[in-house]
Design a protein around this motif. Structure first.
Motif, PDB file in Angstrom:
ATOM      1  N   CYS A   1       0.845  -1.190   0.000  1.00  0.00           N
ATOM      2  CA  CYS A   1       0.000   0.000   0.000  1.00  0.00           C
ATOM      3  C   CYS A   1       0.884   1.245   0.000  1.00  0.00           C
ATOM      4  CB  CYS A   1      -0.870  -0.036   1.254  1.00  0.00           C
ATOM      5  SG  CYS A   1      -2.015   1.305   1.410  1.00  0.00           S
ATOM      6  N   SER A   2       0.647   2.166  -0.926  1.00  0.00           N
ATOM      7  CA  SER A   2       1.458   3.385  -0.955  1.00  0.00           C
ATOM      8  C   SER A   2       0.949   4.347   0.119  1.00  0.00           C
ATOM      9  CB  SER A   2       1.355   4.057  -2.323  1.00  0.00           C
ATOM     10  OG  SER A   2       0.086   4.643  -2.467  1.00  0.00           O
ATOM     11  N   ILE A   3       1.737   5.409   0.358  1.00  0.00           N
ATOM     12  CA  ILE A   3       1.345   6.363   1.395  1.00  0.00           C
ATOM     13  C   ILE A   3       0.012   7.016   1.048  1.00  0.00           C
ATOM     14  CG2 ILE A   3       1.955   8.558   2.474  1.00  0.00           C
ATOM     15  CD1 ILE A   3       4.830   7.692   2.463  1.00  0.00           C
ATOM     16  N   THR A   4      -0.146   7.383  -0.217  1.00  0.00           N
ATOM     17  CA  THR A   4      -1.394   8.024  -0.635  1.00  0.00           C
ATOM     18  C   THR A   4      -2.582   7.105  -0.391  1.00  0.00           C
ATOM     19  OG1 THR A   4      -0.020   8.791  -2.445  1.00  0.00           O
ATOM     20  CG2 THR A   4      -2.341   9.444  -2.464  1.00  0.00           C
ATOM     21  N   GLN A   5      -2.445   5.827  -0.819  1.00  0.00           N
ATOM     22  CA  GLN A   5      -3.539   4.878  -0.607  1.00  0.00           C
ATOM     23  C   GLN A   5      -3.821   4.699   0.878  1.00  0.00           C
ATOM     24  OE1 GLN A   5      -1.813   1.653  -2.752  1.00  0.00           O
ATOM     25  NE2 GLN A   5      -3.469   1.628  -4.257  1.00  0.00           N
ATOM     26  N   TYR A   6      -2.747   4.588   1.644  1.00  0.00           N
ATOM     27  CA  TYR A   6      -2.890   4.395   3.079  1.00  0.00           C
ATOM     28  C   TYR A   6      -3.639   5.570   3.700  1.00  0.00           C
ATOM     29  CZ  TYR A   6      -1.568   3.674   7.956  1.00  0.00           C
ATOM     30  OH  TYR A   6      -1.588   3.500   9.310  1.00  0.00           O
ATOM     31  N   PHE A   7      -3.268   6.779   3.265  1.00  0.00           N
ATOM     32  CA  PHE A   7      -3.915   7.977   3.808  1.00  0.00           C
ATOM     33  C   PHE A   7      -5.406   7.984   3.509  1.00  0.00           C
ATOM     34  CE2 PHE A   7      -5.197  12.480   3.125  1.00  0.00           C
ATOM     35  CZ  PHE A   7      -5.100  12.897   4.432  1.00  0.00           C
ATOM     36  N   PHE A   8      -5.763   7.708   2.266  1.00  0.00           N
ATOM     37  CA  PHE A   8      -7.177   7.821   1.899  1.00  0.00           C
ATOM     38  C   PHE A   8      -8.008   6.620   2.346  1.00  0.00           C
ATOM     39  CE2 PHE A   8      -5.476  10.993  -1.074  1.00  0.00           C
ATOM     40  CZ  PHE A   8      -6.336  12.029  -0.772  1.00  0.00           C
ATOM     41  N   ARG A   9      -7.403   5.426   2.355  1.00  0.00           N
ATOM     42  CA  ARG A   9      -8.222   4.239   2.638  1.00  0.00           C
ATOM     43  C   ARG A   9      -8.189   3.829   4.103  1.00  0.00           C
ATOM     44  NH1 ARG A   9      -7.469   0.471  -2.561  1.00  0.00           N
ATOM     45  NH2 ARG A   9      -8.235   2.005  -4.059  1.00  0.00           N
ATOM     46  N   VAL A  10      -7.115   4.182   4.796  1.00  0.00           N
ATOM     47  CA  VAL A  10      -7.019   3.741   6.197  1.00  0.00           C
ATOM     48  C   VAL A  10      -7.114   4.924   7.163  1.00  0.00           C
ATOM     49  CG1 VAL A  10      -5.627   2.520   7.883  1.00  0.00           C
ATOM     50  CG2 VAL A  10      -5.608   1.792   5.485  1.00  0.00           C
ATOM     51  N   VAL A  11      -6.271   5.942   6.952  1.00  0.00           N
ATOM     52  CA  VAL A  11      -6.200   7.036   7.923  1.00  0.00           C
ATOM     53  C   VAL A  11      -7.505   7.822   7.971  1.00  0.00           C
ATOM     54  CG1 VAL A  11      -5.032   9.177   8.507  1.00  0.00           C
ATOM     55  CG2 VAL A  11      -3.708   7.223   7.726  1.00  0.00           C
ATOM     56  N   ILE A  12      -7.979   8.266   6.819  1.00  0.00           N
ATOM     57  CA  ILE A  12      -9.183   9.102   6.799  1.00  0.00           C
ATOM     58  C   ILE A  12     -10.395   8.387   7.413  1.00  0.00           C
ATOM     59  CG2 ILE A  12     -10.853  10.232   5.256  1.00  0.00           C
ATOM     60  CD1 ILE A  12      -8.448  11.912   5.537  1.00  0.00           C
ATOM     61  N   PRO A  13     -10.673   7.129   7.008  1.00  0.00           N
ATOM     62  CA  PRO A  13     -11.843   6.475   7.624  1.00  0.00           C
ATOM     63  C   PRO A  13     -11.715   6.291   9.137  1.00  0.00           C
ATOM     64  CG  PRO A  13     -11.160   5.298   5.653  1.00  0.00           C
ATOM     65  CD  PRO A  13     -10.100   6.306   5.926  1.00  0.00           C
ATOM     66  N   LEU A  14     -10.485   6.264   9.631  1.00  0.00           N
ATOM     67  CA  LEU A  14     -10.311   6.084  11.075  1.00  0.00           C
ATOM     68  C   LEU A  14     -10.284   7.406  11.832  1.00  0.00           C
ATOM     69  CD1 LEU A  14      -7.628   3.249  11.231  1.00  0.00           C
ATOM     70  CD2 LEU A  14     -10.018   3.104  11.894  1.00  0.00           C
ATOM     71  N   SER A  15     -10.374   8.525  11.105  1.00  0.00           N
ATOM     72  CA  SER A  15     -10.154   9.821  11.745  1.00  0.00           C
ATOM     73  C   SER A  15     -11.380  10.705  11.716  1.00  0.00           C
ATOM     74  CB  SER A  15      -8.994  10.543  11.071  1.00  0.00           C
ATOM     75  OG  SER A  15      -7.894   9.711  10.991  1.00  0.00           O
ATOM     76  N   LYS A  16     -12.557  10.100  11.812  1.00  0.00           N
ATOM     77  CA  LYS A  16     -13.769  10.923  11.718  1.00  0.00           C
ATOM     78  C   LYS A  16     -13.826  11.963  12.827  1.00  0.00           C
ATOM     79  CE  LYS A  16     -16.534   7.770   9.076  1.00  0.00           C
ATOM     80  NZ  LYS A  16     -16.332   6.344   9.331  1.00  0.00           N
ATOM     81  N   ALA A  17     -13.322  11.604  14.000  1.00  0.00           N
ATOM     82  CA  ALA A  17     -13.400  12.548  15.120  1.00  0.00           C
ATOM     83  C   ALA A  17     -12.629  13.825  14.803  1.00  0.00           C
ATOM     84  CB  ALA A  17     -12.846  11.905  16.385  1.00  0.00           C
ATOM     85  N   ILE A  18     -11.393  13.667  14.318  1.00  0.00           N
ATOM     86  CA  ILE A  18     -10.591  14.867  14.068  1.00  0.00           C
ATOM     87  C   ILE A  18     -11.154  15.640  12.878  1.00  0.00           C
ATOM     88  CG2 ILE A  18      -8.823  13.899  12.532  1.00  0.00           C
ATOM     89  CD1 ILE A  18      -8.104  16.328  15.353  1.00  0.00           C
ATOM     90  N   LEU A  19     -11.722  14.937  11.898  1.00  0.00           N
ATOM     91  CA  LEU A  19     -12.341  15.636  10.776  1.00  0.00           C
ATOM     92  C   LEU A  19     -13.510  16.486  11.266  1.00  0.00           C
ATOM     93  CD1 LEU A  19     -12.327  12.969   7.923  1.00  0.00           C
ATOM     94  CD2 LEU A  19     -10.851  14.946   8.210  1.00  0.00           C
TER      95      LEU A  19
END
Lengths: 297, 331
Positions: free
Chosen positions: A181-199
């Motif tokens: 998984c590239s950094i971009t993919q990781y950011f959009f597919r893993v980090v963002i879905p796990l970060s709803k609170a901070i969003l």
């Protein structure tokens, strides 16, 4: 009750004072807001003579009728809504990816970037040099300036970064990397879905900032059609131009003078409505934001 | 056997609960080697920060280039770089102008007054709220006291002006209690008190959040031990709760000190009128008037720079004092 009886008398006095202060302070803050609500729907004469104190009397919607007819307010409303929507999107686009990148320890030079950011918190060019830059970019008197300015804030970035550092486990990143998984993919597919609170926190902080922003409008916009709501509010509430004099004949002008203050109360309600309605539901996110921020100020 | 295997089998879930510090330590060990390979992998990070870099360069660092205006006579035709140097002329004019002393005093006194009145209030409120055991009341009080933070400065100032007017609600209550109505807004010297105490009321709740969160993390065993020893609630507040928030207090104090000259432009500007001008003219409102309204770019840039430098010096000084006195500091 038994508990109360068992208490030392010094504790009883202490608790009385504690509850007294908390209740009194809450009432002191709540009452003005309540008064604005009841005064905006009561007869102006009764409000002026001090007979409306706790409950509305002779309910009338005159004030609101004038507000709904006043095109300035609706232009301001429309402008503020679009500045807030666009501005919040821009803010997310700037803050969240940057916050994530700076939370990664494998990014070379992130310490320098952070230092350069902190510097801007404590030292700035000042009003005039900033104004000249904005003017040089041909942004003065455009809607874009009010969408862009205020869409980045070092404090919010640090908040974001702290959140990512504390909640994104290294193991997750490693597992994703092993799977190719590239950094971009990781950011959009893993980090963002796990970060709803901070969003949610970011959206709320920036949106309220844009909604309440007054200074940038005052400095960078002189065209009435581009005025955000807060500038219109200033005309009505502070400078006292409750009515647009060009839209009225002399007769109604006299009538207007009487209900000018009712209009003021109404305008406060109308302009703060979105924030007031949402506030009780989203309060926990605001508080959460402060807590995350307090870990590393 | 089973116990040993358990953490290994579910490493992700297990590590979720760990603090971020451990993650950081792990990451640091790996960061050193083979920076070329690292860059190949992480180049996209620089793309991620690009919008932010653009914003900061444009609106924070580019204006710093414009600071030289303070030492020049700006002419539009010559541009920032081409205008002639005049040294400290603008600073001299400012220091010698008749408004200088008054403005500096207004800025400093308003700010210090705000600090002295406003800084302890959220702390006291947090300490007190900590002893409210009625959860519903506590939640409601928090919700109400945080609310003014979200009211825009314009609306807040508008409410102040309406409420304090000669026939406003405050005077009506005074009359109801049989007291003389007061001319809050007609006496210019009242500006200071109105400014400061309205600010205190607006920030008492929001400013207390951080202290409340620190207070809830105080170990209950300390309180239990104190109760067994016969300490009253007030004594526990003084000897357990108060010391536990001192580091937070120091940090907040340093940060506030860096903003002493950075007094809120908006509120002073909005509450300002011809009656209270002698008390309400502060440096930032003056910069706005002569710069944006009057078009004297160089002169107002010089005043802005003066303000900025004083601010920075105060921050550095307070930070240094705090480091010596209490071991807590920003850097």
């Amino acid at each position: 009750m038994n508990k109360w009886k068992r208490l030392d008398h010094r504790d009883r006095i202490f608790l009385c004072i504690v509850y007294g202060i908390v209740i009194l302070l809450s009432l002191m803050i709540l009452y003005p807001l309540w008064f604005v609500v009841i005064a905006s729907i009561s007869s102006p004469d009764l409000v002026a003579s001090g007979q409306v104190l706790f409950l509305p009397k002779q309910i009338t919607m005159e004030g609101y009728k004038y507000i709904f007819r006043d095109t300035r307010i609706w232009t301001g409303y429309y402008n503020t809504v679009r500045y807030t929507l666009a501005g919040t999107l821009i803010a997310l686009f700037i803050t969240v990816p940057a916050g994530y990148a700076l939370s990664r320890t494998d990014m070379a030079g992130r310490g320098i970037v952070m230092k350069l950011l902190i510097v801007t918190k404590y030292f700035s060019g000042g009003l005039i040099p900033t104004y000249l830059v904005v003017k040089g970019l041909h942004l003065v008197n455009t809607p874009y300036v009010l969408m862009i300015l205020g869409s980045f804030n070092v404090f919010n970035l640090i908040l974001c970064r702290t959140f990512f550092v504390n909640t994104m486990p290294m193991e997750l990143q490693e597992a994703a990397e092993i799977d190719g998984c590239s950094i971009t993919q990781y950011f959009f597919r893993v980090v963002i879905p796990l970060s709803k609170a901070i969003l949610a926190i970011m959206v709320l902080y920036y949106a309220v900032g844009h909604w309440n922003s007054f200074f940038n409008g005052l400095i960078y916009v002189t065209d009435n059609k581009l005025y955000p709501l807060q500038l219109i509010l200033r005309d009505i509430l502070i400078t006292g131009q409750s009515v647009d004099p060009t839209t009225l004949d002399p007769e109604s002008l006299e009538l207007m003078r009487q209900i000018a203050r009712t209009i003021k109360y109404g305008v406060i309600i109308v302009s703060s409505l979105p924030v007031l309605v949402l506030y009780p539901f989203v309060q926990k996110y605001f508080v959460k934001g402060v807590m995350i921020g307090s870990v590393k100020g | 056997m089973v116990d040993e295997n358990l953490p290994a089998r579910i490493p992700i879930v297990w590590s979720w609960k760990r603090s971020g510090m451990e993650n950081m330590m792990k990451k640091k060990k790996r960061a050193g080697f083979n920076s070329m390979r690292m860059l190949k992998k992480t180049w996209v990070c620089y793309l991620f920060i690009l919008p932010m870099v653009l914003y900061v360069v444009l609106f924070s660092y580019l204006p710093m280039y414009g600071i030289q205006l303070a030492f020049k006579d700006y002419r539009v035709s010559d541009g920032i770089w081409g205008s002639a140097w005049v040294g400290l002329k603008h600073f001299k004019t400012f220091f010698e102008s008749w408004q200088f002393k008054n403005m500096l005093w207004n800025t400093l006194s308003l700010s210090l007054y705000s600090l002295v009145a406003g800084f302890p209030m959220p702390i006291i409120f947090a300490l007190i709220l900590n002893y409210v055991t009625h959860t519903r009341l506590k939640k409601t009080a928090q919700m109400i006291t945080y609310a003014p933070h979200f009211i825009s400065t314009v609306v807040y100032c508008g409410m102040i002006l309406i409420f304090l007017a000669s026939d406003g609600i405050v005077n009506q209550f005074l009359m109801l209690l049989g007291m003389e109505p007061a001319g809050f807004l007609s006496k210019p010297e009242n500006f200071r008190h109105i400014y400061v105490w309205s600010g205190v009321l607006q920030n008492i709740g929001w400013g207390s959040i951080m202290y409340i969160s620190v207070l809830t993390s105080v170990g209950p065993e300390l309180h239990e031990a104190a109760t067994v020893d016969g300490a009253t609630r007030f004594q526990r507040l003084l000897y357990i709760d108060l010391p536990s928030i001192v580091p937070t207090m120091v940090i907040m104090l340093i940060m506030r000190a860096g903003e002493i000259m950075d007094l809120g432009f908006e509120k002073a500007f909005l509450l300002q009128n011809s009656v209270n001008l002698d008390y309400s003219e502060i440096i930032s409102t003056y910069v706005y008037k002569i710069g944006i309204q009057g078009g004297q770019f160089s002169y107002s840039a010089a005043i802005g720079l003066f303000n900025n430098v004083i601010n920075l010096l105060l921050l550095v000084a307070v930070n240094r004092i705090a480091r010596k006195v209490s071991d807590v500091s920003l850097w």
